[in-house]
Design an enzyme around this catalytic site. Structure first.
Site, mmCIF file in Angstrom:
data_model
loop_
_atom_site.group_PDB
_atom_site.id
_atom_site.type_symbol
_atom_site.label_atom_id
_atom_site.label_comp_id
_atom_site.label_asym_id
_atom_site.label_seq_id
_atom_site.Cartn_x
_atom_site.Cartn_y
_atom_site.Cartn_z
ATOM 1 N N HIS A 173 0.872 -1.191 0.000
ATOM 2 C CA HIS A 173 0.000 0.000 0.000
ATOM 3 C C HIS A 173 0.904 1.234 0.000
ATOM 4 O O HIS A 173 1.416 1.646 1.029
ATOM 5 C CB HIS A 173 -0.896 0.021 1.232
ATOM 6 C CG HIS A 173 -1.903 1.123 1.225
ATOM 7 N ND1 HIS A 173 -3.064 1.053 1.950
ATOM 8 C CD2 HIS A 173 -1.947 2.332 0.609
ATOM 9 C CE1 HIS A 173 -3.781 2.154 1.773
ATOM 10 N NE2 HIS A 173 -3.095 2.953 0.965
ATOM 11 N N HIS A 223 1.655 5.267 -1.696
ATOM 12 C CA HIS A 223 1.349 6.465 -2.480
ATOM 13 C C HIS A 223 2.661 7.093 -2.946
ATOM 14 O O HIS A 223 3.502 7.464 -2.126
ATOM 15 C CB HIS A 223 0.588 7.490 -1.633
ATOM 16 C CG HIS A 223 -0.746 7.012 -1.156
ATOM 17 N ND1 HIS A 223 -1.909 7.210 -1.871
ATOM 18 C CD2 HIS A 223 -1.105 6.337 -0.037
ATOM 19 C CE1 HIS A 223 -2.929 6.687 -1.205
ATOM 20 N NE2 HIS A 223 -2.467 6.145 -0.092
ATOM 21 N N LYS A 227 -8.848 -0.462 -6.456
ATOM 22 C CA LYS A 227 -8.977 0.205 -5.169
ATOM 23 C C LYS A 227 -10.364 0.824 -5.002
ATOM 24 O O LYS A 227 -10.823 1.577 -5.854
ATOM 25 C CB LYS A 227 -7.914 1.305 -5.034
ATOM 26 C CG LYS A 227 -7.939 2.066 -3.699
ATOM 27 C CD LYS A 227 -7.628 1.158 -2.518
ATOM 28 C CE LYS A 227 -7.715 1.908 -1.189
ATOM 29 N NZ LYS A 227 -6.482 2.612 -0.852
ATOM 30 N N ASP A 260 1.177 2.609 3.581
ATOM 31 C CA ASP A 260 0.315 3.762 3.300
ATOM 32 C C ASP A 260 1.131 5.051 3.363
ATOM 33 O O ASP A 260 0.628 6.106 3.745
ATOM 34 C CB ASP A 260 -0.862 3.829 4.273
ATOM 35 C CG ASP A 260 -1.944 4.808 3.833
ATOM 36 O OD1 ASP A 260 -1.980 5.159 2.635
ATOM 37 O OD2 ASP A 260 -2.749 5.230 4.686
ATOM 38 N N HIS A 299 -4.910 -0.723 5.626
ATOM 39 C CA HIS A 299 -4.603 0.038 6.842
ATOM 40 C C HIS A 299 -5.630 -0.202 7.954
ATOM 41 O O HIS A 299 -6.296 0.707 8.426
ATOM 42 C CB HIS A 299 -4.445 1.536 6.563
ATOM 43 C CG HIS A 299 -5.435 2.144 5.624
ATOM 44 N ND1 HIS A 299 -6.791 1.921 5.695
ATOM 45 C CD2 HIS A 299 -5.253 2.995 4.580
ATOM 46 C CE1 HIS A 299 -7.403 2.596 4.739
ATOM 47 N NE2 HIS A 299 -6.491 3.243 4.046
ATOM 48 N N HIS A 325 -10.582 0.875 1.139
ATOM 49 C CA HIS A 325 -10.458 1.881 2.196
ATOM 50 C C HIS A 325 -11.719 1.732 3.045
ATOM 51 O O HIS A 325 -12.801 2.183 2.669
ATOM 52 C CB HIS A 325 -10.365 3.295 1.614
ATOM 53 C CG HIS A 325 -10.200 4.351 2.664
ATOM 54 N ND1 HIS A 325 -9.012 5.014 2.876
ATOM 55 C CD2 HIS A 325 -11.066 4.855 3.578
ATOM 56 C CE1 HIS A 325 -9.151 5.874 3.866
ATOM 57 N NE2 HIS A 325 -10.394 5.793 4.311
#
Length: 346
Positions: A12, A14, A98, A248, A174, A136
């Protein structure tokens, strides 16, 4: 003291784009062999063609001395088609889809507004293609307390989803609550799993307010009570195959964190392996660290484990105060603090 482990992957991550991508990619590429790349850019990565283009940008930004493979994802919307899922699978570079409930987090405004009303054909195709759904896991109903949004999501969305699509692979990303841990543990192994971040293992919601408001500890899902942090630590250090590393890591310019309406996200690529090692050491479970960081993720995704190694040396090191880039600077997790475990490539 030192520990050698199979090179981990980040399930995960970004990386943003433009100047931010250039600034942060090396920190992930140094530590991890692969990364599941989040698609919530502006505009979002909604199509396979866009994912392929974004992947090319990432590959160009990776330092020549790093061997890192970006695993791309698509951003699920109300209008995503089953045909797009087929294209994604055929591309060989898209590994998951996602789900952002609309309005749940950074750049989620284009997310799903009605999963069961608008996305059932896509979910059916994902199950056929063995394409995991990365969730999420928060509802966005303003009537629901922000600290309860994960629990409500489990009851309102995840349980019905898994009941309807029992062979759909789902990653609860997460995970932040005892409720989330218990839910994942109650599901069929191999079909439902969870990623766990460094921040949710070592910080609780007091960390948002100690010594004043701490914007660099603000992330979504938001940090929870200490009872939840302990439940997550217990789950990941137990040796369970259902939990694996997902940082994350989410960089933002300092000015977008330290402002009247700050962005959610913690840039932890610098410190993630150090933090995970600390957690497992304190739990007396260093022998279980490698499975969490390096085995459980690829096994769930049906990919080969990495063959190279990284070393974690018990040697104090100071985290930089900031990471400069062309347009400003990024403040990493634990900026200016001293950590005990230093990662090094073998």
């Amino acid at each position: 003291m030192e520990v050698s482990i199979t090179r981990p992957d980040d399930w995960h991550l970004h990386l943003r784009d433009g100047d931010l991508l250039e600034a942060v990619i090396s920190h992930s590429a140094f530590h991890f062999g692969r990364g599941i790349i989040m698609p919530n850019l502006k505009p979002p990565i909604k199509t396979t063609a866009a994912a392929i283009s974004y992947r090319e940008s990432i590959l160009k930004a990776i330092p020549t001395n790093c061997d890192f493979t970006p695993l791309m994802t698509l951003y699920l919307t109300d209008t995503t088609s089953p045909e797009e899922i087929k294209l994604a699978k055929e591309s060989g570079v898209v590994y998951a889809v996602k789900l952002y409930p609309a309005g749940a987090t950074t750049n989620s405004q284009d997310g799903v507004t009605d999963l069961f009303g608008k996305c059932l054909p896509v979910l059916e195709e994902m199950m056929k293609q063995n394409m995991p759904l990365l969730v999420h896991g928060e509802v966005t109903d303003p009537e629901v307390d922000v600290f309860d949004r994960e629990k409500v999501f489990i009851d309102a969305i995840l349980r019905p989803l898994i009941a309807r699509f029992p062979r759909l692979k789902v990653v609860m990303e997460h995970v932040t609550t005892e409720d989330g841990v218990k839910f994942v543990e109650s599901c069929k192994e191999g079909f439902v799993a969870a990623t766990v971040t460094p921040q949710h293992l070592v910080l609780n919601r007091n960390s948002l307010f100690q010594g004043g408001l701490q914007p660099h500890n603000y992330c979504l899902p938001v940090l929870k009570r200490e009872i939840h942090r302990r439940a997550i630590v217990s789950a990941v250090t137990s040796g369970s195959k259902r939990f694996f590393l997902g940082t994350d890591s989410a960089p933002h310019d300092r000015r977008k964190k330290e402002c009247s309406c700050g962005c959610a996200g913690i840039f932890n690529a610098f410190v993630a392996l150090s933090v995970y090692a600390k957690v497992f050491e304190e739990a007396g479970a260093l022998d279980k660290l490698e499975a969490f960081t390096s085995f459980n993720g690829p096994d769930f995704y049906g990919l080969q484990r990495n063959t190279t190694k990284v070393k974690l040396i018990r040697s104090p090191w100071k985290v930089p105060e900031s990471v400069p880039y062309a347009s400003g600077e990024i403040v990493p997790m634990f900026a200016g603090e001293t950590l005990e475990w230093l990662p090094a490539v073998v």
